[in-house]
Design a protein around this motif. Structure first.
Motif, PDB file in Angstrom:
ATOM      1  N   LEU A 179       0.824  -1.208   0.000  1.00 19.64           N
ATOM      2  CA  LEU A 179       0.000   0.000   0.000  1.00 19.64           C
ATOM      3  C   LEU A 179       0.861   1.262   0.000  1.00 19.64           C
ATOM      4  N   GLU A 180       1.976   1.241   0.730  1.00 19.43           N
ATOM      5  CA  GLU A 180       2.867   2.398   0.715  1.00 19.43           C
ATOM      6  C   GLU A 180       3.469   2.606  -0.663  1.00 19.43           C
ATOM      7  N   GLU A 181       3.834   1.499  -1.309  1.00 19.90           N
ATOM      8  CA  GLU A 181       4.373   1.624  -2.673  1.00 19.90           C
ATOM      9  C   GLU A 181       3.300   2.150  -3.625  1.00 19.90           C
ATOM     10  N   GLU A 182       2.081   1.631  -3.471  1.00 15.61           N
ATOM     11  CA  GLU A 182       0.987   2.127  -4.298  1.00 15.61           C
ATOM     12  C   GLU A 182       0.708   3.607  -4.014  1.00 15.61           C
ATOM     13  N   LYS A 183       0.819   3.989  -2.745  1.00 14.67           N
ATOM     14  CA  LYS A 183       0.635   5.395  -2.385  1.00 14.67           C
ATOM     15  C   LYS A 183       1.682   6.270  -3.050  1.00 14.67           C
ATOM     16  N   ARG A 184       2.938   5.816  -3.033  1.00 12.83           N
ATOM     17  CA  ARG A 184       3.997   6.593  -3.692  1.00 12.83           C
ATOM     18  C   ARG A 184       3.729   6.723  -5.184  1.00 12.83           C
ATOM     19  N   ASP A 185       3.263   5.626  -5.814  1.00  8.75           N
ATOM     20  CA  ASP A 185       2.947   5.694  -7.248  1.00  8.75           C
ATOM     21  C   ASP A 185       1.802   6.679  -7.498  1.00  8.75           C
ATOM     22  N   LEU A 186       0.776   6.628  -6.640  1.00 10.78           N
ATOM     23  CA  LEU A 186      -0.345   7.543  -6.821  1.00 10.78           C
ATOM     24  C   LEU A 186       0.084   8.998  -6.588  1.00 10.78           C
ATOM     25  N   GLU A 187       0.938   9.202  -5.590  1.00 13.58           N
ATOM     26  CA  GLU A 187       1.442  10.561  -5.372  1.00 13.58           C
ATOM     27  C   GLU A 187       2.261  11.048  -6.572  1.00 13.58           C
ATOM     28  N   LYS A 188       3.032  10.137  -7.143  1.00 10.79           N
ATOM     29  CA  LYS A 188       3.791  10.504  -8.339  1.00 10.79           C
ATOM     30  C   LYS A 188       2.857  10.863  -9.486  1.00 10.79           C
TER      31      LYS A 188
END
Length: 257
Positions: free
Chosen positions: A195-204
């Motif tokens: 989820l943190e990785e997905e969050k970083r992708d979404l923030e990007k």
């Protein structure tokens, strides 16, 4: 087998039991009993100071022995290929025996370093032996009271066994829960990482989309400014043209007057 450990329960002298090997059939073997080293062969004379028991008293003593053997079964062990049997003592206990029992219990508790509080198998074993000895002493004087104490002892043991089973099942359940929690923790940590990785992708992606929006707004503003400037220039050109046409029209109309 080795001889049984010393117990707080009072036993008679061990008796040697040897098998008669004259017959080959195992079922036909007869047990031949010979007294231990401390017992003399032949009929045992009555102790001094005691009279011969009457048939009623002898029968009562025999029943007491049977009850004692049912409560506290004889101990058996093998030594050097010979079978030894030791039955519980049917000698009545005196006040001095009780005092000695208490002192022996305290001595063994200290000798075996039993815990004073909490769960301690050593303390439980010694107190169980002490209770068995008390049952033996009471049974000799009153068989009914001894059988009642036997019921109390069996109930206590059954209750302790139930608590032990409950404790073991609780420990096993706790271990399973701990393993499941550990496994769930690993899965949860992996899920959190994903989820943190997905969050970083979404923030990007959000940052990229914000950049595109800023660029689009900037281009739109520049285009609007260009169109406004062009519109202003066209308006000014049209005004000048209109003024020139108006002036020419007035110049053409004026001489005819």
């Amino acid at each position: 087998m080795i001889p049984p450990n010393a117990s707080l329960v009072k036993y008679d002298n061990p008796v040697l039991v040897s098998r008669n090997t004259d017959k080959k059939t195992p079922r036909a073997r007869a047990l031949k009993v010979s007294p231990g080293p401390s017992q003399a062969a032949g009929p045992v004379p009555n102790p001094p100071g005691k009279q011969k028991l009457s048939p009623v008293d002898a029968k009562a003593a025999q029943q007491t022995d049977e009850i004692l053997n049912s409560i506290l079964p004889p101990r058996e062990w093998q030594e050097s290929g010979q079978l030894w049997v030791q039955q519980v003592s049917s000698t009545p206990a005196t006040r001095l025996d009780v005092v000695n029992l208490q002192e022996e219990l305290d001595r063994r508790l200290q000798q075996r370093q039993a815990r004073e509080t909490g769960i301690c198998p050593v303390r439980r074993e010694l107190y169980s032996q002490c209770f068995d000895e008390l049952i033996r002493q009471v049974t000799i004087n009153c068989a009914e009271r001894g059988l009642l104490l036997l019921r109390v002892r069996d109930e206590i043991r059954m209750t302790i066994a139930a608590y032990q089973t409950l404790y073991e099942s609780s420990v096993a359940f706790g271990m399973r829960k701990a393993l499941w929690a550990e496994q769930g923790k690993a899965d949860m940590e992996k899920k959190i990482s994903d989820l943190e990785e997905e969050k970083r992708d979404l923030e990007k992606q959000v940052n990229e989309l914000k950049g595109k929006c800023d660029q689009i707004e900037k281009r739109a503003q520049e285009q609007r400014m260009v169109e406004e400037k062009k519109h202003t220039e066209e308006m000014q050109f049209l005004k000048r043209t209109n003024q020139q046409l108006k002036t020419q029209l007035e110049g053409i109309i004026a001489p005819k007057k």
